[in-house]
Write an enzyme that holds these catalytic residues in place. Structure first.
Site, PDB file in Angstrom:
ATOM      1  N   VAL A 166      40.035  24.120  -1.619  1.00 51.72           N
ATOM      2  CA  VAL A 166      38.736  23.546  -1.251  1.00 51.72           C
ATOM      3  C   VAL A 166      38.840  22.029  -1.127  1.00 51.72           C
ATOM      4  CG1 VAL A 166      36.317  23.274  -1.918  1.00 51.72           C
ATOM      5  CG2 VAL A 166      37.456  25.459  -2.282  1.00 51.72           C
ATOM      6  N   CYS A 167      39.521  21.388  -2.063  1.00 46.42           N
ATOM      7  CA  CYS A 167      39.671  19.931  -2.024  1.00 46.42           C
ATOM      8  C   CYS A 167      40.483  19.497  -0.809  1.00 46.42           C
ATOM      9  CB  CYS A 167      40.331  19.418  -3.298  1.00 46.42           C
ATOM     10  SG  CYS A 167      39.410  19.791  -4.801  1.00 46.42           S
TER      11      CYS A 167
END
EC number: 1.11.1.24
Length: 175
Positions: A58-59
């Protein structure tokens, strides 16, 4: 103290929550080349993306998305802040072709996490940063989103709206 969720479970954050309109705390972080990046200084606009680690899917997606969108933010400096070591951040940027934004590490003193109220204080991610977006204009917090679920992306549409929309020419309002 704020609370966010990690995979649906509440997680307490450590530090002072900053609010829109407040003076932005000034902190110095380490860039990927070990130089200093100052957060919260007057005289510029900064978009600060707080993430747990660039080594998570996600990051990494968030960093890639904002790398593409930097030009639409009217000259704002975009900085991704995490607890990753500067060397790992440099490798990530090189591997992913991240060239339009800066990365900064809070690993030395965890000062950003504490002063902005996003330092995870318990659980599996203790010591990392919660996912959040701050816009600092002229030394003041102008926008804040503390993402409720750490495993989810911030609301990019809200940030685009804050900057006047995402038109083809960078949200200048000419269309």
């Amino acid at each position: 103290m704020s609370i966010v969720n990690f995979k649906g479970n509440p997680v307490k954050l450590k530090g002072n929550s900053v609010e829109v309109g407040a003076d932005a705390p000034k902190v110095n972080l380490k860039a990927k080349d070990l130089s200093v990046i100052e957060i919260g200084a007057a005289g510029k606009t900064q978009i600060i993306l707080s993430v747990p680690s660039l080594d998570t899917p996600v990051c990494a997606t968030e960093a890639r998305e904002f790398n593409k969108k930097v030009a639409s933010y009217n000259g704002a400096e975009v900085i991704v802040v995490s607890m990753d070591l500067p060397f790992a951040m440099g490798r990530f940027c090189s591997t992913e072709g991240i060239e339009n934004l800066s990365v900064a590490s809070d690993f030395v003193a965890k000062e950003f996490g504490e002063k902005y109220g996003v330092l995870i204080n318990e659980g599996a991610l203790e010591g990392l940063l919660a996912r959040a977006v701050f816009v600092i204009k002229e030394g003041k917090v102008a926008y804040k989103e503390l993402v409720n679920e750490i495993t989810e992306m911030p609301d990019i549409a809200k940030l685009d709206a804050f900057f006047g929309g995402s038109s083809c020419c960078g949200g200048c309002g000419c269309h």
